[in-house]
Scaffold this motif. Sequence first.
Motif, mmCIF file in Angstrom:
data_model
loop_
_atom_site.group_PDB
_atom_site.id
_atom_site.type_symbol
_atom_site.label_atom_id
_atom_site.label_comp_id
_atom_site.label_asym_id
_atom_site.label_seq_id
_atom_site.Cartn_x
_atom_site.Cartn_y
_atom_site.Cartn_z
ATOM 1 N N PRO A 117 0.815 -1.217 0.000
ATOM 2 C CA PRO A 117 0.000 0.000 0.000
ATOM 3 C C PRO A 117 0.851 1.271 0.000
ATOM 4 O O PRO A 117 1.977 1.285 0.486
ATOM 5 C CB PRO A 117 -0.794 -0.078 1.299
ATOM 6 C CG PRO A 117 -0.580 -1.417 1.858
ATOM 7 C CD PRO A 117 0.610 -2.014 1.202
ATOM 8 N N SER A 147 -7.496 5.541 0.807
ATOM 9 C CA SER A 147 -7.615 4.099 0.581
ATOM 10 C C SER A 147 -6.239 3.454 0.485
ATOM 11 O O SER A 147 -5.342 3.965 -0.176
ATOM 12 C CB SER A 147 -8.395 3.865 -0.716
ATOM 13 O OG SER A 147 -8.433 2.497 -1.019
ATOM 14 N N THR A 186 -4.409 -0.024 -0.633
ATOM 15 C CA THR A 186 -4.621 -1.286 -1.334
ATOM 16 C C THR A 186 -3.316 -2.040 -1.483
ATOM 17 O O THR A 186 -2.234 -1.448 -1.533
ATOM 18 C CB THR A 186 -5.245 -1.076 -2.729
ATOM 19 O OG1 THR A 186 -4.382 -0.251 -3.502
ATOM 20 C CG2 THR A 186 -6.615 -0.450 -2.645
ATOM 21 N N GLU A 239 -1.739 -5.334 -3.854
ATOM 22 C CA GLU A 239 -1.970 -6.184 -5.022
ATOM 23 C C GLU A 239 -1.089 -7.421 -4.915
ATOM 24 O O GLU A 239 0.122 -7.303 -4.713
ATOM 25 C CB GLU A 239 -1.662 -5.431 -6.310
ATOM 26 C CG GLU A 239 -2.618 -4.299 -6.578
ATOM 27 C CD GLU A 239 -2.298 -3.562 -7.867
ATOM 28 O OE1 GLU A 239 -1.189 -3.730 -8.411
ATOM 29 O OE2 GLU A 239 -3.175 -2.812 -8.326
ATOM 30 N N ASN A 276 -14.483 -12.605 2.204
ATOM 31 C CA ASN A 276 -14.098 -11.860 3.391
ATOM 32 C C ASN A 276 -14.309 -12.750 4.602
ATOM 33 O O ASN A 276 -15.408 -12.883 5.103
ATOM 34 C CB ASN A 276 -14.920 -10.573 3.495
ATOM 35 C CG ASN A 276 -14.356 -9.629 4.522
ATOM 36 O OD1 ASN A 276 -13.410 -9.959 5.222
ATOM 37 N ND2 ASN A 276 -14.943 -8.463 4.628
ATOM 38 N N TYR A 312 -7.865 -7.172 5.814
ATOM 39 C CA TYR A 312 -8.310 -6.604 4.543
ATOM 40 C C TYR A 312 -9.739 -6.959 4.207
ATOM 41 O O TYR A 312 -10.343 -7.827 4.826
ATOM 42 C CB TYR A 312 -7.399 -7.108 3.421
ATOM 43 C CG TYR A 312 -7.480 -8.614 3.244
ATOM 44 C CD1 TYR A 312 -8.400 -9.181 2.375
ATOM 45 C CD2 TYR A 312 -6.666 -9.471 3.975
ATOM 46 C CE1 TYR A 312 -8.499 -10.555 2.223
ATOM 47 C CE2 TYR A 312 -6.761 -10.844 3.833
ATOM 48 C CZ TYR A 312 -7.676 -11.372 2.953
ATOM 49 O OH TYR A 312 -7.784 -12.732 2.820
ATOM 50 N N GLN A 313 -10.227 -6.270 3.182
ATOM 51 C CA GLN A 313 -11.465 -6.635 2.510
ATOM 52 C C GLN A 313 -11.123 -6.842 1.043
ATOM 53 O O GLN A 313 -10.334 -6.082 0.478
ATOM 54 C CB GLN A 313 -12.506 -5.521 2.615
ATOM 55 C CG GLN A 313 -13.078 -5.335 3.981
ATOM 56 C CD GLN A 313 -14.161 -4.257 3.978
ATOM 57 O OE1 GLN A 313 -14.202 -3.383 3.134
ATOM 58 N NE2 GLN A 313 -15.047 -4.335 4.956
ATOM 59 N N LYS A 347 -11.192 -6.421 -2.781
ATOM 60 C CA LYS A 347 -11.594 -5.271 -3.580
ATOM 61 C C LYS A 347 -11.722 -5.612 -5.058
ATOM 62 O O LYS A 347 -12.520 -5.018 -5.769
ATOM 63 C CB LYS A 347 -10.577 -4.144 -3.386
ATOM 64 C CG LYS A 347 -10.997 -2.818 -3.953
ATOM 65 C CD LYS A 347 -10.049 -1.725 -3.497
ATOM 66 C CE LYS A 347 -10.493 -0.392 -4.050
ATOM 67 N NZ LYS A 347 -9.662 0.697 -3.564
ATOM 68 N N THR A 381 -6.705 -7.668 -5.654
ATOM 69 C CA THR A 381 -6.547 -6.360 -5.035
ATOM 70 C C THR A 381 -7.345 -6.366 -3.741
ATOM 71 O O THR A 381 -8.523 -6.725 -3.737
ATOM 72 C CB THR A 381 -7.041 -5.232 -5.966
ATOM 73 O OG1 THR A 381 -6.307 -5.309 -7.191
ATOM 74 C CG2 THR A 381 -6.825 -3.869 -5.337
ATOM 75 N N GLU A 395 -8.357 -4.234 -0.068
ATOM 76 C CA GLU A 395 -8.427 -2.971 0.673
ATOM 77 C C GLU A 395 -7.909 -3.238 2.080
ATOM 78 O O GLU A 395 -8.443 -4.073 2.811
ATOM 79 C CB GLU A 395 -9.869 -2.462 0.739
ATOM 80 C CG GLU A 395 -10.043 -1.201 1.535
ATOM 81 C CD GLU A 395 -9.437 0.028 0.879
ATOM 82 O OE1 GLU A 395 -9.193 1.006 1.597
ATOM 83 O OE2 GLU A 395 -9.209 0.023 -0.352
ATOM 84 N N LEU A 443 -7.367 -2.570 5.877
ATOM 85 C CA LEU A 443 -7.983 -1.884 7.018
ATOM 86 C C LEU A 443 -7.029 -1.813 8.204
ATOM 87 O O LEU A 443 -7.167 -0.954 9.068
ATOM 88 C CB LEU A 443 -9.264 -2.597 7.435
ATOM 89 C CG LEU A 443 -10.333 -2.723 6.343
ATOM 90 C CD1 LEU A 443 -11.480 -3.592 6.811
ATOM 91 C CD2 LEU A 443 -10.813 -1.352 5.920
ATOM 92 N N LYS A 476 -7.390 1.335 10.970
ATOM 93 C CA LYS A 476 -8.354 2.360 10.577
ATOM 94 C C LYS A 476 -9.664 2.279 11.358
ATOM 95 O O LYS A 476 -10.336 3.283 11.528
ATOM 96 C CB LYS A 476 -8.650 2.262 9.072
ATOM 97 C CG LYS A 476 -7.513 2.734 8.206
ATOM 98 C CD LYS A 476 -7.946 2.754 6.766
ATOM 99 C CE LYS A 476 -7.016 3.614 5.960
ATOM 100 N NZ LYS A 476 -7.592 3.986 4.675
#
Length: 172
Positions: A31, A59, A61, A63, A79, A111-112, A114, A132, A134, A136, A152
Motif C-alpha cells: 500500500p 484508501s 490497497t 496487489e 471476506n 483486509y477486505q 476489492k 486487489t 483494501e 484496514l 483504521k
Amino acid sequence: MGNPIPEKVVNYNVYDDTEKLVGISGEVTLPNLEAMSETVSGAGILGEFDSVNPGHFGSLTIEIAFRTLFQKSFSLMRNRGKSLVLRAAQQSFDVSNGTISHRGLKITLKYQPKGLELGKLAVGAATESKNTLEVLYIKIEENGKTMLELDKLNFVYIVDGEDVLQSIKKLI
C-alpha cells in the motif's frame, strides 16, 4: 556492527493466516500511505499549504499477483476475517567489517477483497492474475520492533514506537 547499508529483500513468503500461499509471482505491491489533508489559506499566510490530519489516510490497497488463476485467488475474494502475513529476509552490507547481515521483516494485514483481475490465457504463459485487497489494518515489524501500526477501524496509529494519536484520544 558499524553502519550497515540496506541492500535488498533476499526472499519472502506470503501467508493467509498460517497457510503459505503458493503460486505468487515475483512481487507484491504494498500500500501507499497518503495522508488525508485539508488545504489551508487565508490572511497572514503566504499562499496555501496542506494540513495533514494525523492518522487519517486515503484508501490503502495491496496487489498480490499470481502466476496462474487457481483456487487461492478466489478464496482471497471471500471476506473471512483472516490476516495476510508477509515475511521477508532483508539484507544489509556492513562497510566497516565487510560482512553481510539479515533482518526479519513482517507485515501483517487485515483486509477486505476489492477486486480480482483474471488475467489472460495464452499457450505456455502465465495468466498473471491479480487480487486487489483494501487494507484496514497494517503492522510492519523489523526484527520484532514495531515500525508502523495503523488500524483504521480502532483509532490506532503508531509510528516508530510512538502512539501519534495519544493526545487526541484523551480529548475525544
